[in-house]
Structure formats: structure tokens, C-alpha cells
Scaffold this motif. Structure first.
Motif, PDB file in Angstrom:
ATOM      1  N   SER A  15      75.077  43.024 -25.688  1.00 11.82           N
ATOM      2  CA  SER A  15      76.147  43.577 -25.067  1.00 11.82           C
ATOM      3  C   SER A  15      74.709  45.267 -24.738  1.00 11.82           C
ATOM      4  O   SER A  15      75.616  45.947 -24.098  1.00 11.82           O
ATOM      5  N   ASP A  16      74.005  45.046 -25.224  1.00 13.71           N
ATOM      6  CA  ASP A  16      72.623  46.131 -24.386  1.00 13.71           C
ATOM      7  C   ASP A  16      72.349  46.111 -23.137  1.00 13.71           C
ATOM      8  O   ASP A  16      71.630  46.194 -22.787  1.00 13.71           O
ATOM      9  N   ASP A  17      72.948  44.541 -22.467  1.00 16.64           N
ATOM     10  CA  ASP A  17      72.213  44.486 -21.229  1.00 16.64           C
ATOM     11  C   ASP A  17      72.648  44.749 -20.327  1.00 16.64           C
ATOM     12  O   ASP A  17      71.958  45.190 -19.269  1.00 16.64           O
ATOM     13  N   ALA A  18      73.280  46.215 -20.133  1.00 19.44           N
ATOM     14  CA  ALA A  18      74.423  46.545 -18.496  1.00 19.44           C
ATOM     15  C   ALA A  18      73.506  48.361 -19.436  1.00 19.44           C
ATOM     16  O   ALA A  18      72.925  48.300 -18.335  1.00 19.44           O
ATOM     17  N   LEU A  19      72.624  48.042 -20.370  1.00 18.28           N
ATOM     18  CA  LEU A  19      71.374  49.359 -20.478  1.00 18.28           C
ATOM     19  C   LEU A  19      70.270  49.171 -20.717  1.00 18.28           C
ATOM     20  O   LEU A  19      69.443  49.903 -19.558  1.00 18.28           O
ATOM     21  N   GLY A  55      68.752  45.815 -19.519  1.00 13.84           N
ATOM     22  CA  GLY A  55      68.930  44.702 -18.652  1.00 13.84           C
ATOM     23  C   GLY A  55      67.953  43.826 -19.764  1.00 13.84           C
ATOM     24  O   GLY A  55      68.281  43.764 -20.665  1.00 13.84           O
ATOM     25  N   ILE A  56      66.712  43.874 -18.653  1.00  9.85           N
ATOM     26  CA  ILE A  56      66.050  42.475 -19.320  1.00  9.85           C
ATOM     27  C   ILE A  56      64.852  42.915 -19.995  1.00  9.85           C
ATOM     28  O   ILE A  56      64.081  42.681 -21.445  1.00  9.85           O
ATOM     29  N   HIS A  57      64.660  44.751 -20.238  1.00 15.41           N
ATOM     30  CA  HIS A  57      63.764  45.233 -20.618  1.00 15.41           C
ATOM     31  C   HIS A  57      63.294  45.137 -22.403  1.00 15.41           C
ATOM     32  O   HIS A  57      62.659  45.004 -22.631  1.00 15.41           O
ATOM     33  N   GLY A  58      64.685  45.523 -23.240  1.00 20.30           N
ATOM     34  CA  GLY A  58      64.858  45.073 -24.649  1.00 20.30           C
ATOM     35  C   GLY A  58      64.012  43.413 -25.077  1.00 20.30           C
ATOM     36  O   GLY A  58      63.295  43.722 -25.739  1.00 20.30           O
ATOM     37  N   THR A  59      64.438  42.432 -23.943  1.00 25.43           N
ATOM     38  CA  THR A  59      63.667  41.153 -24.431  1.00 25.43           C
ATOM     39  C   THR A  59      62.477  40.912 -24.355  1.00 25.43           C
ATOM     40  O   THR A  59      61.679  40.285 -25.132  1.00 25.43           O
ATOM     41  N   ALA A  60      62.282  41.651 -22.903  1.00 28.62           N
ATOM     42  CA  ALA A  60      60.520  41.641 -22.683  1.00 28.62           C
ATOM     43  C   ALA A  60      60.161  42.294 -23.660  1.00 28.62           C
ATOM     44  O   ALA A  60      58.535  42.017 -23.777  1.00 28.62           O
ATOM     45  N   LEU A  61      60.257  43.913 -24.591  1.00 30.42           N
ATOM     46  CA  LEU A  61      59.877  44.255 -25.810  1.00 30.42           C
ATOM     47  C   LEU A  61      59.616  43.562 -27.085  1.00 30.42           C
ATOM     48  O   LEU A  61      58.517  43.343 -27.412  1.00 30.42           O
ATOM     49  N   GLN A  62      60.660  42.200 -26.640  1.00 30.00           N
ATOM     50  CA  GLN A  62      60.554  41.266 -28.204  1.00 30.00           C
ATOM     51  C   GLN A  62      59.136  40.312 -27.843  1.00 30.00           C
ATOM     52  O   GLN A  62      58.597  39.984 -28.478  1.00 30.00           O
ATOM     53  N   ILE A  63      59.580  39.936 -26.492  1.00 33.00           N
ATOM     54  CA  ILE A  63      58.610  38.576 -25.992  1.00 33.00           C
ATOM     55  C   ILE A  63      56.928  39.964 -26.027  1.00 33.00           C
ATOM     56  O   ILE A  63      56.113  38.526 -26.892  1.00 33.00           O
TER      57      ILE A  63
END
Length: 120
Positions: A3-7, A9-17
Motif C-alpha cells: 500500500s505504500d507504493d503510491a507514496l 514507489g520502488i524506493h522502499g524496496t530498494a532500501l531493503q535490498i
């Protein structure tokens, strides 16, 4: 996607990786003198694609599917494949990219907070 993708984008996933990659690179550095230790790294771009593409899975699965062993330029006698200068450079580059992603996310959060408060 979450649900956070609209806010974010891919940056949350990028941070995890990037965080998982930093841990892996730190492990390589910590084991530079361990006989037989094989240096590993995450292919960041492939892991990000796997985590965010049409067939997106979990971040952990995306990372695990895109981990490889580093091939050393010079072989060591004890079978260790860690080349300290390479690992330190990769760690530093990843740390800068992690910080940049984190700053972007902080900017997004600040913007939302200002909007919620009604600041202009």
C-alpha cells in the motif's frame, strides 16, 4: 505491491535490498582472513527487478535469487575469495546509495507531513 507504493514507489524496496547487500558486504569484509570463505554479493538491479516486476515476489526471495559468488582477480592460497579493496569499495558505494535512497524517502515523508499539517 504494498500500500505504500503510491507514496514511496520502488524506493522502499530498494532500501531493503541495499540494507541486505550492506550486511552481505560487511560479512565479506569480516571474513577476509577466514580460510575457504567465499565472498558473495547481490546483483542489486536484478533483485530490484525481481521484487518489483510483474512477477514480483518478496524482497527476501528476490535477493536470494540474485546472490552470486565473487570471482577474485587473484586467487589466495587458503581458498578465500575476499579481496578487501574490492569489498570496501563496494560497501562504500552501497552505503552512499543507501543514504541517498533514505534521504529521498525522508523528503517524501516530510512532504506528506507538511500536507497533513497544512503547511505551505
Amino acid at each position: 505491491m504494498g500500500s505504500d507504493d503510491a507514496l514511496f514507489g520502488i524506493h522502499g524496496t530498494a532500501l531493503q535490498i541495499r540494507s541486505q547487500r550492506m550486511s552481505m558486504l560487511a560479512s565479506n569484509i569480516a571474513n577476509a582472513a577466514t580460510p575457504g570463505f567465499k565472498a558473495r554479493d547481490i546483483d542489486f538491479n536484478k533483485a530490484l527487478d525481481a521484487a518489483t516486476g510483474q512477477q514480483a515476489g518478496s524482497v527476501d526471495d528476490a535477493v536470494e535469487g540474485n546472490v552470486g559468488y565473487r570471482v577474485p582477480v587473484e586467487s589466495s592460497l587458503n581458498g578465500n575469495t575476499v579481496e578487501l579493496p574490492v569489498e570496501q569499495t563496494q560497501f562504500a558505494e552501497n552505503a552512499v546509495q543507501y543514504k541517498t535512497t533514505l534521504q529521498f524517502l525522508q523528503g517524501r515523508v516530510d512532504t506528506v507531513m507538511q500536507a497533513l499539517k497544512g503547511d505551505q
